[in-house]
Design an enzyme around this catalytic site. Sequence first.
Site, PDB file in Angstrom:
ATOM      1  N   HIS A   1      13.682  61.685  45.043  1.00  0.00           N
ATOM      2  CA  HIS A   1      15.116  61.967  45.160  1.00  0.00           C
ATOM      3  C   HIS A   1      15.811  60.884  45.934  1.00  0.00           C
ATOM      4  O   HIS A   1      16.803  61.124  46.612  1.00  0.00           O
ATOM      5  CB  HIS A   1      15.347  63.291  45.884  1.00  0.00           C
ATOM      6  CG  HIS A   1      14.656  64.414  45.239  1.00  0.00           C
ATOM      7  ND1 HIS A   1      13.400  64.789  45.571  1.00  0.00           N
ATOM      8  CD2 HIS A   1      15.046  65.208  44.233  1.00  0.00           C
ATOM      9  CE1 HIS A   1      13.036  65.802  44.819  1.00  0.00           C
ATOM     10  NE2 HIS A   1      14.005  66.070  43.992  1.00  0.00           N
TER      11      HIS A   1
ATOM     12  N   ARG B   1      13.907  68.714  53.210  1.00  0.00           N
ATOM     13  CA  ARG B   1      13.710  67.393  52.645  1.00  0.00           C
ATOM     14  C   ARG B   1      13.460  66.314  53.689  1.00  0.00           C
ATOM     15  O   ARG B   1      12.767  65.329  53.463  1.00  0.00           O
ATOM     16  CB  ARG B   1      14.949  67.048  51.820  1.00  0.00           C
ATOM     17  CG  ARG B   1      14.898  65.768  51.036  1.00  0.00           C
ATOM     18  CD  ARG B   1      13.756  65.732  50.062  1.00  0.00           C
ATOM     19  NE  ARG B   1      13.805  66.827  49.119  1.00  0.00           N
ATOM     20  CZ  ARG B   1      14.738  66.973  48.187  1.00  0.00           C
ATOM     21  NH1 ARG B   1      15.675  66.092  48.056  1.00  0.00           N
ATOM     22  NH2 ARG B   1      14.689  67.982  47.366  1.00  0.00           N
TER      23      ARG B   1
HETATM   24  N1  LIG Z   1      14.462  76.676  55.608  1.00  0.00           N
HETATM   25  C1  LIG Z   1      15.710  76.418  55.952  1.00  0.00           C
HETATM   26  N2  LIG Z   1      16.427  77.330  56.632  1.00  0.00           N
HETATM   27  C2  LIG Z   1      17.707  77.087  56.983  1.00  0.00           C
HETATM   28  N3  LIG Z   1      18.339  75.946  56.666  1.00  0.00           N
HETATM   29  C3  LIG Z   1      17.671  75.010  55.977  1.00  0.00           C
HETATM   30  C4  LIG Z   1      16.330  75.186  55.593  1.00  0.00           C
HETATM   31  N4  LIG Z   1      15.930  74.072  54.923  1.00  0.00           N
HETATM   32  C5  LIG Z   1      16.985  73.231  54.906  1.00  0.00           C
HETATM   33  N5  LIG Z   1      18.029  73.816  55.523  1.00  0.00           N
HETATM   34  C6  LIG Z   1      19.379  73.299  55.695  1.00  0.00           C
HETATM   35  O1  LIG Z   1      19.830  72.830  54.431  1.00  0.00           O
HETATM   36  C7  LIG Z   1      20.402  71.548  54.614  1.00  0.00           C
HETATM   37  C8  LIG Z   1      20.243  70.748  53.331  1.00  0.00           C
HETATM   38  O2  LIG Z   1      21.139  71.252  52.405  1.00  0.00           O
HETATM   39  P1  LIG Z   1      21.329  70.532  50.997  1.00  0.00           P
HETATM   40  O3  LIG Z   1      21.169  69.044  51.167  1.00  0.00           O
HETATM   41  O4  LIG Z   1      22.611  70.989  50.445  1.00  0.00           O
HETATM   42  O5  LIG Z   1      20.197  71.140  50.169  1.00  0.00           O
HETATM   43  P2  LIG Z   1      18.958  70.450  49.462  1.00  0.00           P
HETATM   44  O6  LIG Z   1      18.083  69.940  50.580  1.00  0.00           O
HETATM   45  O7  LIG Z   1      18.374  71.583  48.721  1.00  0.00           O
HETATM   46  O8  LIG Z   1      19.499  69.358  48.610  1.00  0.00           O
HETATM   47  C9  LIG Z   1      19.666  70.951  55.772  1.00  0.00           C
HETATM   48  O9  LIG Z   1      20.428  69.964  56.417  1.00  0.00           O
HETATM   49  C10 LIG Z   1      19.410  72.150  56.669  1.00  0.00           C
HETATM   50  O10 LIG Z   1      20.505  72.400  57.544  1.00  0.00           O
HETATM   51  O1  LIG Z   2      15.905  68.268  44.475  1.00  0.00           O
HETATM   52  C1  LIG Z   2      15.290  69.157  43.972  1.00  0.00           C
HETATM   53  C2  LIG Z   2      15.161  70.456  44.566  1.00  0.00           C
HETATM   54  O2  LIG Z   2      15.085  70.418  45.940  1.00  0.00           O
HETATM   55  P1  LIG Z   2      16.231  70.838  46.955  1.00  0.00           P
HETATM   56  O3  LIG Z   2      15.445  71.380  48.094  1.00  0.00           O
HETATM   57  O4  LIG Z   2      17.180  71.811  46.346  1.00  0.00           O
HETATM   58  O5  LIG Z   2      16.957  69.558  47.298  1.00  0.00           O
HETATM   59  C3  LIG Z   2      14.719  68.971  42.681  1.00  0.00           C
HETATM   60  O6  LIG Z   2      15.165  67.790  42.145  1.00  0.00           O
HETATM   61  C4  LIG Z   2      13.241  69.045  42.585  1.00  0.00           C
HETATM   62  O7  LIG Z   2      13.034  70.229  41.974  1.00  0.00           O
END
Ligand SMILES: Nc1ncnc2c1ncn2[C@@H]1O[C@H](COP(=O)(O)OP(=O)(O)O)[C@@H](O)[C@H]1O
Ligand SMILES: O=C(COP(=O)(O)O)[C@@H](O)CO
Length: 586
Positions: free
Chosen positions: A217, A543
């Site tokens: 990613h 992530r």
């Molecule tokens: N297990 C978790 N519980 C609570 N908040 C979380 C958790 N994992 C990640 N986060 C929050 O989600 C945010 C990331 O959101 P976002 O980037 O929109 O989602 P993604 O990582 O799915 O792309 C992180 O900065 C953190 O604050």
């Molecule tokens: O990015 C993916 C999902 O992970 P998030 O935790 O929602 O960022 C995806 O591309 C891999 O399934």
Amino acid sequence: MTRLFNAPEDFADEMVRGFVAANARYVRAVPGGVARSTVSPAGEVAVVIGGGSGHYPAFGGLVGPGLAHGAAMGNLFASPSTQQVRSVATAAQQGGGVLLTYGNYAGDVLNFDAAQEQLRAAGIPCETVTVTDDVSSAPPAEKHKRRGIAGDLTVFKAAGAAAAEGYDLEGVVRVARLANERTRSFGVAFTGCTLPGAAEPLFSVPEGRMAVGLGIHGEPGIGETEVPTAAGLAELLVGRLLEELPEGVGRVEGARVVPILNGLGAVKYEELFVVFGRVAELLQQAGLEVVDPQVGEFCTSFDMAGASLTLLWVDEELERLWSAPADTPAFRRGSVAPVAYAEIAETDVAADEAQVVPHASDESRDAAERVADLVSIVRQTVDEHVDELGRMDAIAGDGDHGIGMQRGSHAADAAAREAIAAGAGAGTVLERAGDAWSHRAGGTSGALWGLALRELGGAIGDERAPHATSVAAGVAAASDGIRSYGKAEVGDKTMVDVLVPFSATLTREAETGASLADAWGIAADAAVAAAAATADLLPRMGRARPHAEKSLGTPDPGAHSFALIVRAVADVLTERAGLATKGTTA
Ligand SMILES: Nc1ncnc2c1ncn2[C@@H]1O[C@H](COP(=O)(O)OP(=O)(O)O)[C@@H](O)[C@H]1O
Ligand SMILES: O=C(COP(=O)(O)O)[C@@H](O)CO
């Protein structure tokens, strides 16, 4: 650089539309993704895969006889929402139960697990298996925390072949777990990828250098080194993968492996073949039997220049399942039995969401307008900070926090307005906004913000206008819900680090009799301070975890966006309170 797009926010939807138009002999569009357009035997276990878009052929390109029955296709680099997964699984299931299988990412885990619960509640037996093949993302002792990269293919293929052979759900789950346990991947990147419409790649590697331990990613690598020769790269990849034997494989000599050399999007097949020549030699020199190698693109990251090597250590059963026929847009082997096409009624998740709004008192309907205005403030705040949130997330994550929050808050705002038009009370407005947020945004923050708004709406209800005590109770329920759902605790460097002090302060102030505006304002100050303090923490969830050191000095993006939002809401509540003559309602 991604050059060909229309409106960047429409990219994922338009990509799915074109993909289906080009592959109607394999797939049909269903809400949330695609399902096979061919008829599968009644009672067959359905293998439903999925994840964010931007990884083609993962995930839609792997749907077809002998492989997956459906794919939930999320937005770019964001997990599909719970509704998307549920919808695709409902369309794909054949009466034999569903296996949901996907790469191990926070957003996917939250959304696929929630979909599993909903499918079970609807009477559909459902299990999940996460793919954890990337050795660079956690040590062997914590291999359950590893990310899923190109090893997705071996797990999906084993499960799909087992389903086609008539295994029951338990059997399909067993082989999917076995394939995952016996799959390891490791990769490198020469450049990061650029999302459609973005001016900059998500990360860059200095000329002549290479990121080692890639993510799919645009996460930066775990380490960095000089770009080696093709042979040097083969040695690095094979060497790293032979350091760790899967359980059940006693020794390298004599073991049988399927090697998969995967291009990330911008490496030529010819370059991959040059690398693979040396990979094959090295595997043979180590005493391994090479079974049915694959060289090509199986799990990409847009235009990222990079490559990964996957080894599937087969036993007799896995080798048979790996070699079984399959016919999908991007992965074909052998000849599958003739297929039939049928008109299949489309399931529509929107249909079961278009419920009548519950009765609301005049007081609550009146307050609903003001609540919906606050949802608009959330949207405006996210819009104003979208680039900043993306940049913050790109430091150790995938750079999509701004766009994910934007998609979710826009959907929430529109849903709140629709609910008002339908005569909803304040609680229902928030619940509808929450549903729309999680459905449209997907990802981790989408699932969590959706849950928070639903909890808040439930606590406020449709009888009374929101007041300090009911709002504090709703925020406390949201805080408990998010912690139990996402399993993060204070100190893990997530939004929980802000939510917990925000909730505690709000409750304390409400209990002392403060007005909603005053209580919220004091709690927002606590949230802003707590968000800034996350800069000193090392992430233990999500992530950013594999890139913990890189994240030091930068606040957590989800914590920061939470603080920005509650601060902006505080300002509006204070302004309203100043305008009101007296009272504790908002
Ligand atoms: N297990 C978790 N519980 C609570 N908040 C979380 C958790 N994992 C990640 N986060 C929050 O989600 C945010 C990331 O959101 P976002 O980037 O929109 O989602 P993604 O990582 O799915 O792309 C992180 O900065 C953190 O604050
Ligand atoms: O990015 C993916 C999902 O992970 P998030 O935790 O929602 O960022 C995806 O591309 C891999 O399934």
